[in-house]
Design a protein around this motif. Structure first.
Motif, PDB file in Angstrom:
ATOM      1  N   ASP A  70      45.065 -23.825 -13.439  1.00 41.71           N
ATOM      2  CA  ASP A  70      43.595 -24.185 -13.195  1.00 41.71           C
ATOM      3  C   ASP A  70      43.628 -25.189 -12.047  1.00 41.71           C
ATOM      4  O   ASP A  70      42.790 -25.138 -11.241  1.00 41.71           O
ATOM      5  CB  ASP A  70      42.899 -24.583 -14.558  1.00 41.71           C
ATOM      6  CG  ASP A  70      42.848 -23.566 -15.410  1.00 41.71           C
ATOM      7  OD1 ASP A  70      42.581 -22.431 -14.984  1.00 41.71           O
ATOM      8  OD2 ASP A  70      42.772 -23.987 -16.524  1.00 41.71           O
ATOM      9  N   GLU A  96      31.542 -24.883 -10.622  1.00 41.15           N
ATOM     10  CA  GLU A  96      31.549 -24.951  -9.025  1.00 41.15           C
ATOM     11  C   GLU A  96      31.924 -26.366  -8.579  1.00 41.15           C
ATOM     12  O   GLU A  96      31.333 -27.308  -9.200  1.00 41.15           O
ATOM     13  CB  GLU A  96      30.257 -24.191  -8.404  1.00 41.15           C
ATOM     14  CG  GLU A  96      30.236 -22.916  -8.805  1.00 41.15           C
ATOM     15  CD  GLU A  96      28.995 -22.326  -7.963  1.00 41.15           C
ATOM     16  OE1 GLU A  96      28.246 -23.175  -7.406  1.00 41.15           O
ATOM     17  OE2 GLU A  96      28.567 -21.134  -8.160  1.00 41.15           O
ATOM     18  N   TRP A 129      37.736 -27.218 -14.576  1.00 40.67           N
ATOM     19  CA  TRP A 129      38.703 -26.476 -13.676  1.00 40.67           C
ATOM     20  C   TRP A 129      38.654 -24.871 -14.003  1.00 40.67           C
ATOM     21  O   TRP A 129      38.803 -24.425 -15.314  1.00 40.67           O
ATOM     22  CB  TRP A 129      39.821 -26.858 -13.324  1.00 40.67           C
ATOM     23  CG  TRP A 129      40.184 -28.228 -13.029  1.00 40.67           C
ATOM     24  CD1 TRP A 129      39.241 -29.073 -12.522  1.00 40.67           C
ATOM     25  CD2 TRP A 129      41.371 -29.299 -13.356  1.00 40.67           C
ATOM     26  NE1 TRP A 129      39.983 -30.488 -12.365  1.00 40.67           N
ATOM     27  CE2 TRP A 129      40.818 -30.635 -12.932  1.00 40.67           C
ATOM     28  CE3 TRP A 129      42.612 -29.045 -13.767  1.00 40.67           C
ATOM     29  CZ2 TRP A 129      42.002 -31.489 -12.988  1.00 40.67           C
ATOM     30  CZ3 TRP A 129      43.543 -29.977 -13.733  1.00 40.67           C
ATOM     31  CH2 TRP A 129      43.251 -31.147 -13.177  1.00 40.67           C
ATOM     32  N   GLY A 130      38.372 -24.078 -12.988  1.00 36.86           N
ATOM     33  CA  GLY A 130      38.396 -22.706 -13.259  1.00 36.86           C
ATOM     34  C   GLY A 130      37.137 -22.313 -13.657  1.00 36.86           C
ATOM     35  O   GLY A 130      36.951 -20.864 -13.656  1.00 36.86           O
ATOM     36  N   ASN A 155      31.517 -20.277   1.243  1.00 38.57           N
ATOM     37  CA  ASN A 155      30.249 -19.826   0.539  1.00 38.57           C
ATOM     38  C   ASN A 155      29.144 -20.470   0.994  1.00 38.57           C
ATOM     39  O   ASN A 155      29.156 -21.809   0.986  1.00 38.57           O
ATOM     40  CB  ASN A 155      30.284 -19.738  -1.047  1.00 38.57           C
ATOM     41  CG  ASN A 155      31.394 -18.605  -1.435  1.00 38.57           C
ATOM     42  OD1 ASN A 155      31.712 -17.855  -0.782  1.00 38.57           O
ATOM     43  ND2 ASN A 155      32.109 -18.898  -2.320  1.00 38.57           N
ATOM     44  N   GLY A 178      44.358 -23.671  -8.814  1.00 35.84           N
ATOM     45  CA  GLY A 178      43.176 -22.726  -8.755  1.00 35.84           C
ATOM     46  C   GLY A 178      42.123 -23.283  -8.007  1.00 35.84           C
ATOM     47  O   GLY A 178      41.663 -22.992  -6.977  1.00 35.84           O
ATOM     48  N   VAL A 179      41.886 -24.637  -8.371  1.00 42.01           N
ATOM     49  CA  VAL A 179      40.750 -25.451  -7.816  1.00 42.01           C
ATOM     50  C   VAL A 179      41.091 -25.649  -6.251  1.00 42.01           C
ATOM     51  O   VAL A 179      40.297 -25.556  -5.342  1.00 42.01           O
ATOM     52  CB  VAL A 179      40.429 -26.517  -8.320  1.00 42.01           C
ATOM     53  CG1 VAL A 179      39.413 -27.679  -7.929  1.00 42.01           C
ATOM     54  CG2 VAL A 179      39.949 -26.296  -9.971  1.00 42.01           C
ATOM     55  N   THR A 192      39.909 -22.031   0.539  1.00 38.79           N
ATOM     56  CA  THR A 192      39.941 -20.584   1.078  1.00 38.79           C
ATOM     57  C   THR A 192      38.461 -19.983   1.210  1.00 38.79           C
ATOM     58  O   THR A 192      38.176 -19.033   1.862  1.00 38.79           O
ATOM     59  CB  THR A 192      40.744 -19.518   0.134  1.00 38.79           C
ATOM     60  OG1 THR A 192      40.319 -19.806  -1.124  1.00 38.79           O
ATOM     61  CG2 THR A 192      42.220 -19.877   0.339  1.00 38.79           C
ATOM     62  N   GLN A 193      37.596 -20.383   0.202  1.00 39.94           N
ATOM     63  CA  GLN A 193      36.272 -19.855  -0.256  1.00 39.94           C
ATOM     64  C   GLN A 193      35.256 -20.517   0.801  1.00 39.94           C
ATOM     65  O   GLN A 193      35.127 -21.692   0.416  1.00 39.94           O
ATOM     66  CB  GLN A 193      35.927 -19.659  -1.658  1.00 39.94           C
ATOM     67  CG  GLN A 193      36.752 -18.691  -2.311  1.00 39.94           C
ATOM     68  CD  GLN A 193      36.294 -18.563  -3.529  1.00 39.94           C
ATOM     69  OE1 GLN A 193      35.455 -18.875  -4.023  1.00 39.94           O
ATOM     70  NE2 GLN A 193      37.372 -17.815  -4.432  1.00 39.94           N
ATOM     71  N   TYR A 222      43.023 -24.015  -4.469  1.00 36.30           N
ATOM     72  CA  TYR A 222      43.408 -22.687  -3.681  1.00 36.30           C
ATOM     73  C   TYR A 222      41.699 -22.147  -3.341  1.00 36.30           C
ATOM     74  O   TYR A 222      41.562 -22.240  -2.201  1.00 36.30           O
ATOM     75  CB  TYR A 222      43.750 -21.669  -4.606  1.00 36.30           C
ATOM     76  CG  TYR A 222      44.199 -20.438  -3.870  1.00 36.30           C
ATOM     77  CD1 TYR A 222      45.529 -20.315  -3.302  1.00 36.30           C
ATOM     78  CD2 TYR A 222      43.523 -19.290  -3.689  1.00 36.30           C
ATOM     79  CE1 TYR A 222      46.174 -19.092  -2.933  1.00 36.30           C
ATOM     80  CE2 TYR A 222      43.726 -18.312  -2.905  1.00 36.30           C
ATOM     81  CZ  TYR A 222      45.036 -18.121  -2.508  1.00 36.30           C
ATOM     82  OH  TYR A 222      45.482 -16.893  -1.873  1.00 36.30           O
ATOM     83  N   GLU A 223      40.762 -22.272  -4.116  1.00 34.09           N
ATOM     84  CA  GLU A 223      39.698 -21.924  -3.892  1.00 34.09           C
ATOM     85  C   GLU A 223      38.872 -22.844  -3.015  1.00 34.09           C
ATOM     86  O   GLU A 223      38.155 -22.294  -2.076  1.00 34.09           O
ATOM     87  CB  GLU A 223      38.542 -22.076  -5.257  1.00 34.09           C
ATOM     88  CG  GLU A 223      37.311 -21.659  -4.933  1.00 34.09           C
ATOM     89  CD  GLU A 223      36.505 -21.749  -6.421  1.00 34.09           C
ATOM     90  OE1 GLU A 223      35.136 -21.628  -6.171  1.00 34.09           O
ATOM     91  OE2 GLU A 223      37.102 -21.895  -7.401  1.00 34.09           O
ATOM     92  N   SER A 224      39.146 -24.040  -2.951  1.00 29.61           N
ATOM     93  CA  SER A 224      38.392 -25.129  -2.026  1.00 29.61           C
ATOM     94  C   SER A 224      38.865 -24.695  -0.715  1.00 29.61           C
ATOM     95  O   SER A 224      38.227 -25.353   0.175  1.00 29.61           O
ATOM     96  CB  SER A 224      38.796 -26.491  -2.432  1.00 29.61           C
ATOM     97  OG  SER A 224      40.008 -26.831  -2.366  1.00 29.61           O
TER      98      SER A 224
END
Length: 311
Positions: A231, A208, A204-205, A244, A234-235, A241-242, A237-239
């Motif tokens: 962490d 990818e 985590w963190g 890509n 964070g995983v 919001t981002q 949150y990233e999943s």
């Protein structure tokens, strides 16, 4: 009798096994023969208890029972680091066949070799039962990411018994646990090369996410250490919001947390509140559930399932 069989396969402590009159002794002997090569000492303890119980009830006892007990008298306890195959009943609905997952693990080892993932924890079993119950959770056509998979119980159960799940990405940060997973998949007749499964190390963190199409995250017993909570959040949150390279945003996360330390869970909930403040998600603790026919130790703490829903 089926209840006794489930308890034996799950290695319920002998002192906790509930015995009944009119036990099918032939079936018991057949079952003990199946598991004695994994843990003969456990079989000896159970058989001693059963014989005393039947004698106390004045029931006739097969000679084969005494012979089997005699054969097991020299059995010794397993070393705490030794493995054995445990069978977990993940669904025992009346009128339906039992759904079982087999796991090779070290059931007597709480923590060793720097990991707690060498045995199956109750939160994994609880989360599995929740996810398989469509009254609580709809996973149709989802691509699922499991964080901190440990022995792999949750992911294997979803693969075998939730056929509408599109794909399962099994991950853990511990390389040793990742290396052990193919053996557990084989125990459950799950093809390692299946396109519905991927296995990868996920730190985590740093690493990818293993698939761009993940829309649901699941995890059990990953909130026990306050040092990893940022962490973990964070995983998630990233999943959510981002986006890509055309990747799908995660819509739901189901995190099963055992209540061992209220302070740690308060830290976890404060971090979840940050996502609420940023209008990324809302979260809730699901209503407690009871699954008949499934055995949990009396000492099992409360297990909560946190559902995190993308806004």
């Amino acid at each position: 009798m089926e209840r006794i069989a489930r308890q034996l396969r799950q290695r319920v402590p002998v002192t906790k096994i509930e015995l009944v009159q009119n036990v099918d002794q032939d079936l018991v002997l057949k079952l003990l023969k199946e598991i004695e090569f994994e843990n003969a000492y456990y079989c000896k303890g159970f058989l001693e208890k059963l014989v005393l119980f039947l004698e106390g009830k004045g029931e006739d006892i097969n000679d084969d029972m005494y012979e089997e007990l005699s054969d097991l008298l020299q059995a010794v306890p397993l070393n705490p680091t030794e493995t054995e195959v445990i069978s977990y009943c993940v669904s025992c609905k009346p009128g339906n066949r039992n759904l079982v997952i087999k796991v090779r693990e070290t059931p007597n080892l709480i923590s060793g070799l720097g990991t707690t993932g060498l045995r199956t924890w109750e939160a994994s079993l609880y989360l599995t039962q929740y996810l398989l119950n469509t009254d609580y959770c709809d996973l149709k056509d989802t691509t699922i990411l499991e964080l901190g998979c440990g022995t792999g119980l949750v992911s294997m159960a979803l693969y075998k018994y939730h056929p509408t799940v599109k794909k399962i990405c099994i991950t853990d940060g511990d390389s040793q646990l990742i290396e052990n997973l193919p053996n557990n998949l084989q125990l459950n007749d799950i093809p390692i090369e299946s396109p519905r499964i991927s296995i990868s190390k996920l730190w985590w963190g740093e690493d990818e996410l293993p698939d761009p199409n993940i829309d649901t995250i699941v995890a059990a017993d990953v909130t026990y250490d306050s040092s990893i909570l940022e962490d973990l959040v964070g995983v998630i949150y990233e999943s959510m919001t981002q986006n890509n390279h055309g990747s799908t945003l995660v819509r739901n996360a189901y995190i099963a947390a055992t209540v061992r330390n209220e302070t740690t869970l308060k830290e976890w909930e404060k971090l979840l509140d940050l996502g609420v403040q940023d209008t990324i998600w809302k979260w809730t603790i699901m209503e407690p559930m009871r699954f008949d026919g499934i055995w949990y130790p009396e000492s099992t703490p409360e297990i909560r399932i946190y559902r995190i829903i993308k806004v």
